[in-house]
Design a protein around this motif. Structure first.
Motif, PDB file in Angstrom:
ATOM      1  N   LEU A   1       0.800  -1.218   0.055  1.00  0.00           N
ATOM      2  CA  LEU A   1      -0.047   0.013  -0.084  1.00  0.00           C
ATOM      3  C   LEU A   1       1.010   1.280  -0.103  1.00  0.00           C
ATOM      4  O   LEU A   1       0.426   2.180  -0.765  1.00  0.00           O
ATOM      5  N   ALA A   2       1.939   1.238   0.844  1.00  0.00           N
ATOM      6  CA  ALA A   2       2.778   2.396   0.834  1.00  0.00           C
ATOM      7  C   ALA A   2       3.365   2.751  -0.382  1.00  0.00           C
ATOM      8  O   ALA A   2       3.591   3.468  -1.047  1.00  0.00           O
ATOM      9  N   SER A   3       3.913   1.442  -1.085  1.00  0.00           N
ATOM     10  CA  SER A   3       4.651   1.586  -2.309  1.00  0.00           C
ATOM     11  C   SER A   3       3.635   2.019  -3.481  1.00  0.00           C
ATOM     12  O   SER A   3       3.990   2.976  -4.230  1.00  0.00           O
ATOM     13  N   LEU A   4       2.357   1.720  -3.304  1.00  0.00           N
ATOM     14  CA  LEU A   4       1.479   2.353  -4.489  1.00  0.00           C
ATOM     15  C   LEU A   4       1.182   3.662  -4.073  1.00  0.00           C
ATOM     16  O   LEU A   4       1.073   4.532  -5.169  1.00  0.00           O
ATOM     17  N   LEU A   5       1.059   4.333  -2.815  1.00  0.00           N
ATOM     18  CA  LEU A   5       0.860   5.587  -2.565  1.00  0.00           C
ATOM     19  C   LEU A   5       1.981   6.445  -2.989  1.00  0.00           C
ATOM     20  O   LEU A   5       1.835   7.620  -3.442  1.00  0.00           O
ATOM     21  N   VAL A   6       2.968   5.802  -2.899  1.00  0.00           N
ATOM     22  CA  VAL A   6       4.410   6.770  -3.190  1.00  0.00           C
ATOM     23  C   VAL A   6       4.441   7.066  -5.030  1.00  0.00           C
ATOM     24  O   VAL A   6       4.742   7.890  -5.269  1.00  0.00           O
ATOM     25  N   ILE A   7       3.998   5.805  -5.563  1.00  0.00           N
ATOM     26  CA  ILE A   7       3.864   5.796  -6.991  1.00  0.00           C
ATOM     27  C   ILE A   7       2.957   6.685  -7.351  1.00  0.00           C
ATOM     28  O   ILE A   7       2.993   7.682  -8.249  1.00  0.00           O
ATOM     29  N   ILE A   8       1.779   6.604  -6.973  1.00  0.00           N
ATOM     30  CA  ILE A   8       0.884   7.768  -7.049  1.00  0.00           C
ATOM     31  C   ILE A   8       1.345   9.172  -6.852  1.00  0.00           C
ATOM     32  O   ILE A   8       0.911  10.157  -7.770  1.00  0.00           O
TER      33      ILE A   8
END
Length: 62
Positions: free
Chosen positions: A7-14
Motif C-alpha cells: 500500500l505504501a509503495s502504491l501511494l508513493v507511486i501515485i
C-alpha cells in the motif's frame, strides 16, 4: 505487514506520478478530483507523505 508495504509503495507511486504531472503539465490530479484545500485532499497528501517516510525507513532498514 506485507500489505502495508504494498500500500505504501502504491501511494508513493501515485504521489510521484502526480508530482510529475504537476512539473511537466501544470496539472494536479488530486486537486482536480477532490478540490483544492479540502479535507480529503489534505488526507491524500498526508497519506502519500507518510507512505514516503515508511518506504524510506523500510529501504534503509535493510
Amino acid at each position: 505487514m506485507d500489505w502495508l508495504k504494498k500500500l505504501a509503495s502504491l501511494l508513493v507511486i501515485i504521489g510521484a506520478l502526480n508530482w510529475g504531472s504537476v512539473g511537466l503539465f501544470d496539472f494536479n490530479l488530486v486537486t482536480e478530483i477532490f478540490g483544492s484545500a479540502t479535507t480529503v485532499t489534505k488526507v491524500v497528501y498526508s497519506l502519500v507523505g507518510l507512505s514516503g517516510v515508511w518506504t524510506a525507513l523500510d529501504y534503509f532498514k535493510k
